[in-house]
Design a protein around this motif. Sequence first.
Motif, PDB file in Angstrom:
ATOM      1  N   HIS A   9     -28.486 -21.048  20.511  1.00 46.97           N
ATOM      2  CA  HIS A   9     -28.751 -21.013  21.937  1.00 46.97           C
ATOM      3  C   HIS A   9     -27.857 -22.052  22.607  1.00 46.97           C
ATOM      4  O   HIS A   9     -27.849 -23.217  22.211  1.00 46.97           O
ATOM      5  CB  HIS A   9     -30.229 -21.300  22.233  1.00 46.97           C
ATOM      6  CG  HIS A   9     -31.118 -20.208  21.733  1.00 46.97           C
ATOM      7  ND1 HIS A   9     -31.778 -20.279  20.536  1.00 46.97           N
ATOM      8  CD2 HIS A   9     -31.416 -19.001  22.258  1.00 46.97           C
ATOM      9  CE1 HIS A   9     -32.462 -19.170  20.352  1.00 46.97           C
ATOM     10  NE2 HIS A   9     -32.257 -18.372  21.383  1.00 46.97           N
TER      11      HIS A   9
ATOM     12  N   ARG B 182     -26.330 -23.592  26.456  1.00 51.43           N
ATOM     13  CA  ARG B 182     -26.437 -23.623  27.920  1.00 51.43           C
ATOM     14  C   ARG B 182     -25.045 -23.316  28.468  1.00 51.43           C
ATOM     15  O   ARG B 182     -24.111 -24.083  28.260  1.00 51.43           O
ATOM     16  CB  ARG B 182     -26.923 -24.980  28.400  1.00 51.43           C
ATOM     17  CG  ARG B 182     -28.340 -25.269  27.992  1.00 51.43           C
ATOM     18  CD  ARG B 182     -28.895 -26.463  28.757  1.00 51.43           C
ATOM     19  NE  ARG B 182     -30.200 -26.791  28.267  1.00 51.43           N
ATOM     20  CZ  ARG B 182     -31.320 -26.175  28.618  1.00 51.43           C
ATOM     21  NH1 ARG B 182     -31.272 -25.180  29.461  1.00 51.43           N
ATOM     22  NH2 ARG B 182     -32.472 -26.545  28.126  1.00 51.43           N
TER      23      ARG B 182
ATOM     24  N   GLN C 229     -28.854 -13.629  27.934  1.00 51.13           N
ATOM     25  CA  GLN C 229     -29.468 -14.768  28.602  1.00 51.13           C
ATOM     26  C   GLN C 229     -30.938 -14.765  28.264  1.00 51.13           C
ATOM     27  O   GLN C 229     -31.623 -13.755  28.419  1.00 51.13           O
ATOM     28  CB  GLN C 229     -29.270 -14.697  30.115  1.00 51.13           C
ATOM     29  CG  GLN C 229     -29.810 -15.931  30.816  1.00 51.13           C
ATOM     30  CD  GLN C 229     -29.472 -15.940  32.293  1.00 51.13           C
ATOM     31  OE1 GLN C 229     -28.519 -15.306  32.720  1.00 51.13           O
ATOM     32  NE2 GLN C 229     -30.269 -16.648  33.077  1.00 51.13           N
ATOM     33  N   GLN C 230     -31.413 -15.898  27.784  1.00 54.52           N
ATOM     34  CA  GLN C 230     -32.813 -16.021  27.426  1.00 54.52           C
ATOM     35  C   GLN C 230     -33.664 -16.049  28.684  1.00 54.52           C
ATOM     36  O   GLN C 230     -33.276 -16.652  29.691  1.00 54.52           O
ATOM     37  CB  GLN C 230     -33.025 -17.324  26.642  1.00 54.52           C
ATOM     38  CG  GLN C 230     -33.804 -17.152  25.401  1.00 54.52           C
ATOM     39  CD  GLN C 230     -33.989 -18.466  24.672  1.00 54.52           C
ATOM     40  OE1 GLN C 230     -33.336 -19.462  24.922  1.00 54.52           O
ATOM     41  NE2 GLN C 230     -34.902 -18.442  23.731  1.00 54.52           N
TER      42      GLN C 230
ATOM     43  N   ASP D  93     -34.753 -26.716  23.123  1.00 53.04           N
ATOM     44  CA  ASP D  93     -33.575 -26.756  22.265  1.00 53.04           C
ATOM     45  C   ASP D  93     -33.842 -27.365  20.893  1.00 53.04           C
ATOM     46  O   ASP D  93     -32.930 -27.510  20.097  1.00 53.04           O
ATOM     47  CB  ASP D  93     -32.456 -27.551  22.955  1.00 53.04           C
ATOM     48  CG  ASP D  93     -31.954 -26.863  24.204  1.00 53.04           C
ATOM     49  OD1 ASP D  93     -32.017 -25.622  24.242  1.00 53.04           O
ATOM     50  OD2 ASP D  93     -31.521 -27.550  25.120  1.00 53.04           O
TER      51      ASP D  93
ATOM     52  N   SER E 283     -33.049 -24.615  18.166  1.00 57.61           N
ATOM     53  CA  SER E 283     -32.263 -23.526  18.757  1.00 57.61           C
ATOM     54  C   SER E 283     -31.214 -22.947  17.835  1.00 57.61           C
ATOM     55  O   SER E 283     -30.704 -21.880  18.115  1.00 57.61           O
ATOM     56  CB  SER E 283     -31.604 -24.008  20.048  1.00 57.61           C
ATOM     57  OG  SER E 283     -30.668 -25.023  19.766  1.00 57.61           O
TER      58      SER E 283
END
Length: 196
Positions: free
Chosen positions: A129, A131, A169-170, A184, A187
């Motif tokens: 994951h 950002r 996108q989560q 996170d 992640s």
Amino acid sequence: MPDQLPYQPPPEDVLEIGAPEQFAALAHPLRQRLLFALGHRPATTSQLAAQLDAKKGNVAHHLKVLREAGLIHIAETRQVRGGTEQYYQRTARHMIVARPQAAGTAAMLTAVAQELDRSPVDPHLTLRHLRLGPAQAKELGETLTRLVDEAEEDPEGQPLHGVLVALYQQASPTGTTSTTGTGDIASDITRTTGPA
């Protein structure tokens, strides 16, 4: 597989999935695996049943559904022992689902999981994951697609490898408006014991 047809590209390069019968056809893991198997060369019902370790009658049923949805076609027929053998092939090299539906996505991921379980070597599987801003996400998606599309294939006789690329996108947790948090912690997940 005995009596293989030589490689011949599908009649179309790209097929956009949009019809209801196509979405319905994609909503079953075995039909997804049949599409995977028919991605490189035509095959008969018997060959596909042996390759996927499935019952011939079950495979025949799912091939019929895929054919009626326009996702596969009969590439060639041959006379064998008084009967006719049909070789099925995908109708397109790439199938693009512009608006994926949950049932088709779930079936595809189940099919990939079944393929991973049957792999003779340990797979490399990473979930991470990140950002990313919209521009970064777009650039990463384009780079991943280009990397897979430009990968050179070895000649016939080499093992096939599956590559699944997903960038999504989560969803934010319900009732949360903050863009920061403690999500996170776990992640990154990697499962591999083979070469990266």
